[in-house]
Design an enzyme around this catalytic site. Structure first.
Site, PDB file in Angstrom:
ATOM      1  N   TYR A   1     -16.289 -11.063 -41.956  1.00  0.00           N
ATOM      2  CA  TYR A   1     -14.948 -10.580 -41.605  1.00  0.00           C
ATOM      3  C   TYR A   1     -14.926  -9.061 -41.430  1.00  0.00           C
ATOM      4  CZ  TYR A   1      -9.895 -10.341 -41.408  1.00  0.00           C
ATOM      5  OH  TYR A   1      -8.609 -10.120 -40.984  1.00  0.00           O
TER       6      TYR A   1
ATOM      7  N   SER B   1      -1.881  -1.153 -44.584  1.00  0.00           N
ATOM      8  CA  SER B   1      -1.658  -2.265 -43.658  1.00  0.00           C
ATOM      9  C   SER B   1      -0.506  -3.155 -44.118  1.00  0.00           C
ATOM     10  CB  SER B   1      -2.937  -3.100 -43.586  1.00  0.00           C
ATOM     11  OG  SER B   1      -2.677  -4.352 -42.978  1.00  0.00           O
TER      12      SER B   1
ATOM     13  N   TYR C   1       2.450  -4.683 -38.572  1.00  0.00           N
ATOM     14  CA  TYR C   1       2.269  -5.811 -37.662  1.00  0.00           C
ATOM     15  C   TYR C   1       3.683  -6.312 -37.465  1.00  0.00           C
ATOM     16  CZ  TYR C   1      -2.839  -6.070 -37.971  1.00  0.00           C
ATOM     17  OH  TYR C   1      -4.173  -5.819 -37.874  1.00  0.00           O
TER      18      TYR C   1
ATOM     19  N   THR D   1       0.906  -1.394 -34.692  1.00  0.00           N
ATOM     20  CA  THR D   1      -0.325  -1.866 -34.049  1.00  0.00           C
ATOM     21  C   THR D   1       0.002  -2.738 -32.845  1.00  0.00           C
ATOM     22  OG1 THR D   1      -1.530  -1.708 -36.114  1.00  0.00           O
ATOM     23  CG2 THR D   1      -2.470  -3.151 -34.444  1.00  0.00           C
TER      24      THR D   1
ATOM     25  N   LYS E   1      -0.582   2.267 -32.256  1.00  0.00           N
ATOM     26  CA  LYS E   1      -2.036   2.151 -32.514  1.00  0.00           C
ATOM     27  C   LYS E   1      -2.672   1.143 -31.567  1.00  0.00           C
ATOM     28  CE  LYS E   1      -5.256   1.037 -36.304  1.00  0.00           C
ATOM     29  NZ  LYS E   1      -5.813  -0.280 -36.044  1.00  0.00           N
TER      30      LYS E   1
ATOM     31  N   HIS F   1      -9.366  -1.215 -32.296  1.00  0.00           N
ATOM     32  CA  HIS F   1      -9.392  -2.051 -33.501  1.00  0.00           C
ATOM     33  C   HIS F   1     -10.841  -2.277 -33.960  1.00  0.00           C
ATOM     34  CE1 HIS F   1      -6.176  -4.533 -35.582  1.00  0.00           C
ATOM     35  NE2 HIS F   1      -7.236  -4.927 -36.244  1.00  0.00           N
TER      36      HIS F   1
ATOM     37  N   ARG G   1     -12.733  -5.444 -32.713  1.00  0.00           N
ATOM     38  CA  ARG G   1     -12.433  -6.732 -33.352  1.00  0.00           C
ATOM     39  C   ARG G   1     -11.468  -7.579 -32.534  1.00  0.00           C
ATOM     40  NH1 ARG G   1     -13.519  -6.574 -38.690  1.00  0.00           N
ATOM     41  NH2 ARG G   1     -11.761  -7.818 -39.394  1.00  0.00           N
TER      42      ARG G   1
ATOM     43  N   ASP H   1      -9.470   6.255 -33.477  1.00  0.00           N
ATOM     44  CA  ASP H   1     -10.345   5.483 -34.371  1.00  0.00           C
ATOM     45  C   ASP H   1     -11.246   4.573 -33.557  1.00  0.00           C
ATOM     46  OD1 ASP H   1      -9.132   3.011 -33.776  1.00  0.00           O
ATOM     47  OD2 ASP H   1      -8.236   2.775 -35.754  1.00  0.00           O
ATOM     48  N   SER H   2     -12.120   3.887 -34.236  1.00  0.00           N
ATOM     49  CA  SER H   2     -13.076   2.912 -33.703  1.00  0.00           C
ATOM     50  C   SER H   2     -14.463   3.523 -33.495  1.00  0.00           C
ATOM     51  CB  SER H   2     -12.590   2.254 -32.404  1.00  0.00           C
ATOM     52  OG  SER H   2     -11.381   1.538 -32.672  1.00  0.00           O
TER      53      SER H   2
ATOM     54  N   ARG I   1     -14.192   0.769 -41.236  1.00  0.00           N
ATOM     55  CA  ARG I   1     -15.212   0.108 -42.053  1.00  0.00           C
ATOM     56  C   ARG I   1     -15.919   1.007 -43.077  1.00  0.00           C
ATOM     57  NH1 ARG I   1     -15.633  -2.036 -36.898  1.00  0.00           N
ATOM     58  NH2 ARG I   1     -15.414  -4.296 -36.659  1.00  0.00           N
TER      59      ARG I   1
HETATM   60  C1  FNR Z   1      -9.008  -3.647 -39.611  1.00  0.00           C
HETATM   61  N1  FNR Z   1      -8.105  -2.972 -38.782  1.00  0.00           N
HETATM   62  C2  FNR Z   1      -6.751  -3.147 -38.960  1.00  0.00           C
HETATM   63  N2  FNR Z   1      -5.848  -2.459 -38.178  1.00  0.00           N
HETATM   64  C3  FNR Z   1      -4.529  -2.600 -38.376  1.00  0.00           C
HETATM   65  O1  FNR Z   1      -3.747  -1.973 -37.666  1.00  0.00           O
HETATM   66  N3  FNR Z   1      -4.053  -3.412 -39.378  1.00  0.00           N
HETATM   67  C4  FNR Z   1      -4.892  -4.124 -40.193  1.00  0.00           C
HETATM   68  O2  FNR Z   1      -4.449  -4.840 -41.078  1.00  0.00           O
HETATM   69  C5  FNR Z   1      -6.279  -4.024 -39.960  1.00  0.00           C
HETATM   70  N4  FNR Z   1      -7.150  -4.746 -40.708  1.00  0.00           N
HETATM   71  C6  FNR Z   1      -8.515  -4.559 -40.574  1.00  0.00           C
HETATM   72  C7  FNR Z   1      -9.398  -5.252 -41.394  1.00  0.00           C
HETATM   73  C8  FNR Z   1     -10.765  -5.003 -41.304  1.00  0.00           C
HETATM   74  C9  FNR Z   1     -11.700  -5.738 -42.239  1.00  0.00           C
HETATM   75  C10 FNR Z   1     -11.249  -4.050 -40.383  1.00  0.00           C
HETATM   76  C11 FNR Z   1     -12.724  -3.719 -40.304  1.00  0.00           C
HETATM   77  C12 FNR Z   1     -10.388  -3.390 -39.546  1.00  0.00           C
HETATM   78  C13 FNR Z   1      -8.584  -2.022 -37.765  1.00  0.00           C
HETATM   79  C14 FNR Z   1      -8.730  -0.621 -38.333  1.00  0.00           C
HETATM   80  O3  FNR Z   1      -7.485  -0.035 -38.614  1.00  0.00           O
HETATM   81  C15 FNR Z   1      -9.455   0.308 -37.368  1.00  0.00           C
HETATM   82  O4  FNR Z   1      -8.790   0.299 -36.132  1.00  0.00           O
HETATM   83  C16 FNR Z   1     -10.923  -0.065 -37.149  1.00  0.00           C
HETATM   84  O5  FNR Z   1     -11.515  -0.476 -38.351  1.00  0.00           O
HETATM   85  C17 FNR Z   1     -11.677   1.115 -36.590  1.00  0.00           C
HETATM   86  O6  FNR Z   1     -12.978   0.759 -36.250  1.00  0.00           O
HETATM   87  P1  FNR Z   1     -14.251   1.052 -37.201  1.00  0.00           P
HETATM   88  O7  FNR Z   1     -14.259   2.519 -37.508  1.00  0.00           O
HETATM   89  O8  FNR Z   1     -14.136   0.197 -38.387  1.00  0.00           O
HETATM   90  O9  FNR Z   1     -15.405   0.662 -36.326  1.00  0.00           O
END
Ligand code: FNR
Length: 376
Positions: free
Chosen positions: A37, A119, A143, A169, A251, A275, A278, A306-307, A330
């Protein structure tokens, strides 16, 4: 001090200092469900790889003999002061990697003075996390639910609990196609993880026909039906404006025209990002989308990013290409998985130290020295 601690004691640090070693350590620590996950992405992982490639393709051209002995990394983002242009981005269901989840994250962020974005899908209620965050700066990610009463209630609670900026988001009206999770039948929400803000919400509870204790599955079904509304359009944002006092950030923006729309609709900021790869596999690498967007909106909109941010030099590159600050995803969750609050603090300190060093070694002392010309 990270260097000296190691050199003076001769002991290696408790957790890895490099991005790949950190990810490997977390991969080993986590059980298969949470591992897939957190570490996984959508589809075949093309966008996740594109995020990293976009950083690795770009190089810094350092400048010499410019007195870099004193550096100031502090900034103000939408009224929030921070010692560095780094926020802890919204990551839901954090208790799948560590029992203290978002409480540990809130304490680590507040300990360093960095803003945390909570979140909607957190494992602890927004009030519990606010208590753990204390006087630390905090924002709330939405959300956007289908049910207006629930939305209004969540926003009022977030405001009352001291969250100052709303992050909406836009890229997750549906969960992305994530084969790893599908093949393991792993979705935290189906185990009631990530529903804390709903299960503590009077407007949500009022919509249940039977108490949760009597019918736990019905609560999940009710949540799944209202978690998001894919029919929303730009004109609906007026509703959030009417129900939130304070800055609003969108976002998941990747197109310059959407950034212009955000500005023209009177929003305060955007997060350029996908995201973490993802959601839509095949989407553009986030850093590749940033320069054109930053040019399109200039200073009229606060552009965050981000990302794929993994290192201090990544932070420098994103700022050079027009971001005011970056959100981490992450990496800090790996720290949480490995060591709870001290694990997160370690990851954040390493990233800030490496960013500070990168500023000095590239010849810069202030964030506004950074611009596209320092890269090649
Ligand atoms: C997320 N992300 C995310 N974004 C958001 O707006 N609400 C959320 O609840 C979540 N939940 C979430 C869970 C997990 C396990 C991950 C890895 C990511 C996305 C997060 O905010 C962000 O956009 C990304 O994680 C950025 O990418 P990197 O840096 O993880 O590669």
């Amino acid at each position: 001090s990270i260097y000296l601690d190691g050199l003076l004691t001769g002991e290696p640090p408790a957790y890895p200092t490099g991005a790949s070693a950190l990810e490997e350590a977390a991969r080993e620590r986590l059980d298969p469900g949470p591992r897939g996950y957190v570490l996984g992405g959508a589809g075949g992982g093309a966008t996740m790889r594109a995020n990293r490639e976009a950083f690795e393709r770009r190089r810094i051209v350092p400048r010499m003999l410019r007195d870099v002995g004193t550096r100031d990394l502090s900034c103000s983002v939408l009224g929030t002061e921070s010692p560095a242009p780094v926020l802890l981005g919204p990551v839901g269901v954090q208790s799948i990697v560590h029992p203290e989840g978002e409480l540990a994250t809130a304490r680590a962020a507040a300990g360093l003075g960095l803003p945390m974005v909570l979140s909607t899908a957190s494992s602890y209620s927004l009030e519990e996390v606010a208590a753990a965050s204390g006087s630390g700066p905090r924002w709330f990610q939405l959300y956007w639910p289908r049910d207006d009463d629930v939305t209004i209630s969540l926003l009022a609670r977030a405001r009352a609990a001291g969250y100052t900026v709303l992050v909406v988001t836009l890229d997750t009206w549906y969960l992305g196609w994530r084969p790893t999770d599908l093949d393991r039948a792993y979705l935290p929400f189906l185990r009631h993880i990530g529903l804390a803000n709903y299960l503590s919400d009077p407007a949500f509870l009022a919509g249940l026909s039977r108490p949760i204790a009597e019918d736990p599955t019905a609560a999940i079904v009710h949540w799944a039906g209202m978690f998001s509304d894919p029919t929303k359009t730009w004109s609906d944002l007026a509703f959030l404006r009417d129900n939130w006092i304070g800055p609003i950030v969108l976002k998941g923006v990747l197109h310059p025209d959407d950034a212009r729309k955000a500005r023209d609709t009177g929003l305060n900021g955007i997060v350029v990002g996908n995201h973490g790869g993802r959601q839509l596999d095949g989407a553009i690498g986030a850093l590749d989308a940033l320069p054109e967007i930053a040019t399109a909106v200039g200073d009229d909109l606060t552009v965050l990013f981000d990302s794929g941010v993994r290192t201090g030099t990544d932070i420098l590159k994103a700022l050079a290409l027009g971001a005011r600050a970056v959100l981490l995803g992450r990496p800090y969750i790996y720290g949480l998985a490995l060591g709870g609050e001290p694990g997160i603090t370690h990851v954040l300190r390493c990233l800030l130290a490496e960013f500070d060093l990168s500023m000095a070694l590239s010849g810069h002392t202030h964030l506004n020295d950074l611009n596209p010309k320092i890269l090649t």
